[in-house]
Each structure stands twice: as C-alpha cells, then as structure tokens.
Design a protein around this motif. Sequence first.
Motif, PDB file in Angstrom:
ATOM      1  N   GLN A 189      15.667  -9.207  14.874  1.00 48.33           N
ATOM      2  CA  GLN A 189      14.368  -9.882  14.885  1.00 48.33           C
ATOM      3  C   GLN A 189      13.226  -8.898  15.143  1.00 48.33           C
ATOM      4  N   LYS A 190      13.437  -8.008  16.078  1.00 45.30           N
ATOM      5  CA  LYS A 190      12.399  -7.014  16.367  1.00 45.30           C
ATOM      6  C   LYS A 190      12.196  -6.063  15.191  1.00 45.30           C
ATOM      7  N   GLN A 191      13.298  -5.683  14.565  1.00 46.67           N
ATOM      8  CA  GLN A 191      13.186  -4.803  13.401  1.00 46.67           C
ATOM      9  C   GLN A 191      12.434  -5.488  12.262  1.00 46.67           C
ATOM     10  N   GLN A 192      12.746  -6.781  12.037  1.00 48.98           N
ATOM     11  CA  GLN A 192      12.047  -7.528  10.992  1.00 48.98           C
ATOM     12  C   GLN A 192      10.545  -7.632  11.293  1.00 48.98           C
ATOM     13  N   LYS A 193      10.231  -7.869  12.567  1.00 50.18           N
ATOM     14  CA  LYS A 193       8.828  -7.961  12.957  1.00 50.18           C
ATOM     15  C   LYS A 193       8.101  -6.634  12.733  1.00 50.18           C
ATOM     16  N   ILE A 194       8.741  -5.540  13.154  1.00 52.00           N
ATOM     17  CA  ILE A 194       8.128  -4.219  12.971  1.00 52.00           C
ATOM     18  C   ILE A 194       8.000  -3.886  11.488  1.00 52.00           C
ATOM     19  N   ASP A 195       9.045  -4.216  10.699  1.00 54.38           N
ATOM     20  CA  ASP A 195       8.982  -3.961   9.252  1.00 54.38           C
ATOM     21  C   ASP A 195       7.819  -4.724   8.610  1.00 54.38           C
ATOM     22  N   HIS A 196       7.639  -5.969   9.044  1.00 53.57           N
ATOM     23  CA  HIS A 196       6.540  -6.772   8.504  1.00 53.57           C
ATOM     24  C   HIS A 196       5.180  -6.154   8.876  1.00 53.57           C
ATOM     25  N   GLU A 197       5.067  -5.712  10.137  1.00 50.69           N
ATOM     26  CA  GLU A 197       3.821  -5.086  10.580  1.00 50.69           C
ATOM     27  C   GLU A 197       3.565  -3.783   9.827  1.00 50.69           C
ATOM     28  N   ILE A 198       4.636  -3.033   9.567  1.00 52.21           N
ATOM     29  CA  ILE A 198       4.492  -1.783   8.817  1.00 52.21           C
ATOM     30  C   ILE A 198       4.017  -2.063   7.390  1.00 52.21           C
ATOM     31  N   GLU A 199       4.576  -3.091   6.763  1.00 47.33           N
ATOM     32  CA  GLU A 199       4.155  -3.456   5.406  1.00 47.33           C
ATOM     33  C   GLU A 199       2.669  -3.833   5.381  1.00 47.33           C
ATOM     34  N   GLU A 200       2.229  -4.625   6.359  1.00 43.97           N
ATOM     35  CA  GLU A 200       0.823  -5.012   6.421  1.00 43.97           C
ATOM     36  C   GLU A 200      -0.082  -3.803   6.641  1.00 43.97           C
ATOM     37  N   LEU A 201       0.356  -2.910   7.536  1.00 41.48           N
ATOM     38  CA  LEU A 201      -0.437  -1.713   7.805  1.00 41.48           C
ATOM     39  C   LEU A 201      -0.529  -0.818   6.574  1.00 41.48           C
ATOM     40  N   GLN A 202       0.582  -0.692   5.856  1.00 41.43           N
ATOM     41  CA  GLN A 202       0.570   0.137   4.645  1.00 41.43           C
ATOM     42  C   GLN A 202      -0.380  -0.435   3.597  1.00 41.43           C
ATOM     43  N   ALA A 203      -0.408  -1.782   3.487  1.00 43.51           N
ATOM     44  CA  ALA A 203      -1.334  -2.405   2.542  1.00 43.51           C
ATOM     45  C   ALA A 203      -2.781  -2.189   2.983  1.00 43.51           C
ATOM     46  N   ASP A 204      -3.042  -2.355   4.302  1.00 44.62           N
ATOM     47  CA  ASP A 204      -4.393  -2.124   4.826  1.00 44.62           C
ATOM     48  C   ASP A 204      -4.831  -0.682   4.617  1.00 44.62           C
ATOM     49  N   ILE A 205      -3.915   0.233   4.848  1.00 48.70           N
ATOM     50  CA  ILE A 205      -4.236   1.656   4.703  1.00 48.70           C
ATOM     51  C   ILE A 205      -4.587   1.982   3.257  1.00 48.70           C
ATOM     52  N   GLY A 206      -3.846   1.391   2.325  1.00 52.37           N
ATOM     53  CA  GLY A 206      -4.154   1.626   0.919  1.00 52.37           C
ATOM     54  C   GLY A 206      -5.561   1.152   0.560  1.00 52.37           C
ATOM     55  N   GLN A 207      -5.918  -0.034   1.068  1.00 48.28           N
ATOM     56  CA  GLN A 207      -7.259  -0.557   0.803  1.00 48.28           C
ATOM     57  C   GLN A 207      -8.334   0.285   1.490  1.00 48.28           C
ATOM     58  N   LEU A 208      -8.077   0.658   2.744  1.00 48.81           N
ATOM     59  CA  LEU A 208      -9.060   1.460   3.478  1.00 48.81           C
ATOM     60  C   LEU A 208      -9.208   2.854   2.875  1.00 48.81           C
ATOM     61  N   GLU A 209      -8.110   3.396   2.361  1.00 50.68           N
ATOM     62  CA  GLU A 209      -8.193   4.706   1.718  1.00 50.68           C
ATOM     63  C   GLU A 209      -9.107   4.647   0.494  1.00 50.68           C
ATOM     64  N   ASP A 210      -8.952   3.567  -0.285  1.00 54.45           N
ATOM     65  CA  ASP A 210      -9.846   3.383  -1.437  1.00 54.45           C
ATOM     66  C   ASP A 210     -11.293   3.198  -0.981  1.00 54.45           C
ATOM     67  N   LYS A 211     -11.458   2.472   0.123  1.00 57.65           N
ATOM     68  CA  LYS A 211     -12.800   2.222   0.649  1.00 57.65           C
ATOM     69  C   LYS A 211     -13.461   3.520   1.119  1.00 57.65           C
ATOM     70  N   VAL A 212     -12.672   4.379   1.752  1.00 56.93           N
ATOM     71  CA  VAL A 212     -13.203   5.671   2.208  1.00 56.93           C
ATOM     72  C   VAL A 212     -13.623   6.517   1.009  1.00 56.93           C
ATOM     73  N   GLU A 213     -12.774   6.543  -0.020  1.00 57.60           N
ATOM     74  CA  GLU A 213     -13.105   7.332  -1.218  1.00 57.60           C
ATOM     75  C   GLU A 213     -14.380   6.810  -1.882  1.00 57.60           C
ATOM     76  N   CYS A 214     -14.518   5.489  -1.969  1.00 57.06           N
ATOM     77  CA  CYS A 214     -15.728   4.903  -2.575  1.00 57.06           C
ATOM     78  C   CYS A 214     -16.954   5.204  -1.724  1.00 57.06           C
ATOM     79  N   ALA A 215     -16.798   5.099  -0.401  1.00 57.62           N
ATOM     80  CA  ALA A 215     -17.913   5.375   0.503  1.00 57.62           C
ATOM     81  C   ALA A 215     -18.364   6.826   0.365  1.00 57.62           C
ATOM     82  N   ASN A 216     -17.412   7.741   0.318  1.00 62.01           N
ATOM     83  CA  ASN A 216     -17.757   9.161   0.172  1.00 62.01           C
ATOM     84  C   ASN A 216     -18.452   9.420  -1.155  1.00 62.01           C
TER      85      ASN A 216
END
Length: 466
Positions: A378-405
């Motif tokens: 259960q803990k592994q599934q929770k962490i995996d889910h959080e990692i997936e969400e963070l990876q998606a957020d990071i991808g969007q934020l990375e694009d946002k940083v590039e556009c901002a620059n």
Amino acid sequence: MEAAGSSSSKTPRGVAPHPLSKDVLGFEDEDEDDDLEVFSKDASFTDASSFSISMQTSPSSMINQHTLEDESDGKDIFVAVDDPENHVTAIETFVTYRITTKTTRSQFDSCEYEVRRRYQDFLWLKDKLEEAHSTLIVPPLPEKFVMRGMVERFNEDFVATRRKALHKFLNRIADHPTLSFNEDLKIFLTVEDLASHKKLGPGFISKMGETVRAVASTVRSVKNRPSEFTTMSDYVDIFRQKMGTLDKISQRILRELKEHLAEMKEYSPIYAQWSESEQELAEPLKGVASSIENCCKAIEGLTMGLTEDLLPALHEYVLCAETLKSVLKRRDLIQANYELRVDTLTNKKADKEMLEHSDLSFTFGAFLGKNTVEMKQQKQQKIDHEIEELQADIGQLEDKVECANSDLKADWERWSINMQNDLQSAFQTAAENNIHYFERCLATWESFLASQQTEMKADKNGKQST
C-alpha cells in the motif's frame, strides 16, 4: 457608481490617431483614491501640460489626424485617449476618459469603438495582463498620487498629465505583438459596461492568498538561475539607480527654473517703472525690461520642454525599472516551483528505495495485527502514485519555465530597443530646447547691445556737431 463611470457607446466618431512616435513616452487599490494618480509624486511635475479639461475635443481635433492608410508599417489597431470628463456622485468624484479604437483585426466585431474609462479600469487591465502574461513586460501605469495638504484634485494640469500617461500606456500595449491580442484588452476597448467583467475576477481573499504563496515561494532562492537573468537583474538595479537620480535632479532643475522665472517676472517691471522717472536712462531701462521679458518667454519654453519631453521619459523608465524587477521575480518564482517539485520527486524516490529495504514488523500497524506485506504494498502504491503526479507536474513546469525564459528574453530585447530609442530622442529634444533657449536669450541681449551702441554713436555725433 462604477457602471456610470464606465458607460460608453459604440457609435464611431472618427478615425483613431496614430500612436505617439517613439520619442514620446507613455502597482493597487480599487477605491476612489486610485483616481488621484499622477505621473509624478512631486506636485511641481503636474504643471506640465497646456491641455485643458474644458478644452473642446471634437473628433476632428485629434482622432481624425491619421488614418490606417497613412501607415506603412502594417499596423492594424489604433487607440487614442482624450476628452477627460468629471463625474460627481453622492459618494465620490472621479474622471473618465474617452477611448477611441479603430482596427481591421478580425477578432473585433466592428472596426470602430468608443468607450469611457476611469483610472481604476486601467488598473484592472494592467492586472489582467500581468496575470495572463507574467513574464512579459507590461508597460507601467503612473503611480497613485500622494496628497500633501490641500491640493486641487482635478485641475487641468493634473488631468492632462494623467491623460497623456494613460494614452502612452494603451498605445504601448497596442504596439506589443502579444499583449495587443489579449482578450481582456479587447474587452477593455469595446465593452460598454466593464463592471460585470471586473466582478468575475478573483476576490480580495483569493488575491491575498496568492500573494502570500508568492512571497513564501520567493524566500527560496533559485538554485540554477541562468546567468543571463542574473545579468538582467544586475543591470536593472543599476538602471533603476541611475534613472531615479536623473529623475530627481531633473525635477529639482524644473523647480529652480520655475522659481527663477517667477523672480525674472518680478525683475522686469522694476526697470519699466524706473524708466518713467529717469528721462536720461529711459530708453536703456526700457530695453533691459523688454529683454528680460523675452528671456522670460525663453525660460517658459525651456520649462515646457522639460515637463512635456524629458521628465515624462525619465519618470516612465523609473517605473519601468520597478516593473522589470517584478517580472524577473515572477520568472524566478516559476523556476523555484519547478525546482521544488524536482527536489520533492528526488525525496519520494529515496523514500521508495528505503521502503523496499525496510522491515515493517515493528511498526504500529504490525502491532495492530496488519499484514506487513500488504502494508508495504500500500505504501509503495501510494509513493508510486505520488511520483507519477510529480513527474507530470515537473513536465508541465519545465515547459512553463522554458516559455517564461523565452518570453522574457524576447520582450527584454524589444524593451531595450524601445528604451534606447525613447531616451535618445528625449535627450536630443532636450538638447534642441536648450540650444533654442540660449540662442533666444543671446539674440535678445545682442539686439539690446546693438541698439545701445547705435544710440551712443548718435549722441556722440550730436555732441560733436554742436
């Protein structure tokens, strides 16, 4: 009362003027004090304009001076701010301005619009532009006026100075390749009743929450800021200091010129009165009085040049420096959020690795009889889910940083070119005004000397013949 102040009509009254040439220049409380804004907090600066609030501003006076066909640069939107009008209600007094727009853009339903807006409406537009384009350089609005004693709130010079500043603000936006296509700008230029659109925005509590989060985020320093943005920040600090110093000195020079002019105007009548009682010196005294009057007119011209050309240019770029610092901070905030997510992802991955090698036999859940294998899954599934969400957020934020620059670098280059052109033009105009002033004074006193020499020769010849 706002609706009354923002009422308008789409009835076309003429062709909007060409924006001011590049050598002419152009952050929030939503109460009646917002309408006390001027371009400078120094009251002496408001003595700048010959524009009168009572002046007749027919469509033929300003709006019809240019047409789209007159332009060769392909510009397709023209905006003019004129015709200030006082509004008095039971609870407040404010000024609205006529905004006339002419455009050939397909996004507009008509080719001509006319609305009336007050200063609060301009603040709303600026906020919406910064909200939608956080790393673009939105032109500055004049800061709010600080009352010092009893000041006439809506005298002609005050209103004229503000009108010119608002005209520059809108035309800089209309000239911008991105901001000019903003939907809120279209609403600002075309909608009769702006109040309903202003109510759709976030409330005060929501804005406060965003501000608190932004301040909290800026506490974290950016780890890997690109060197070019550090260079920009250092440049802005120096630029702000230099422009602020020039602005203060120029304001002081203007005050001293006005004081000198007042004394000169008292100086001339003394010579004129003296000539009435000194028959032998009557002509020289009258000549001095006349020369001083001509010099007074030259000083008035120099003063007008300072107030209408140099001072607005300097002070606008003082405000621009503050805008640039805010834009750079917003860019840093975007990168700081990205770096925070990256750090969080790194920690989550470390937590996952530790969990794989951990023994849950002595945890509180195990003492309650829970299956340790299921707990770990259960803990592994929770962490995996959080990692997936963070990876998606990071991808969007990375694009946002590039556009901002990318946006900031492009807008910085555009702003730098405009700034250099504006200030160079303002300095050249100041030089021409000074040359004209000194030439006029020189010609005046040379004429006086020539007349005196002629008179002295005539007197000498008369004595010799006698």
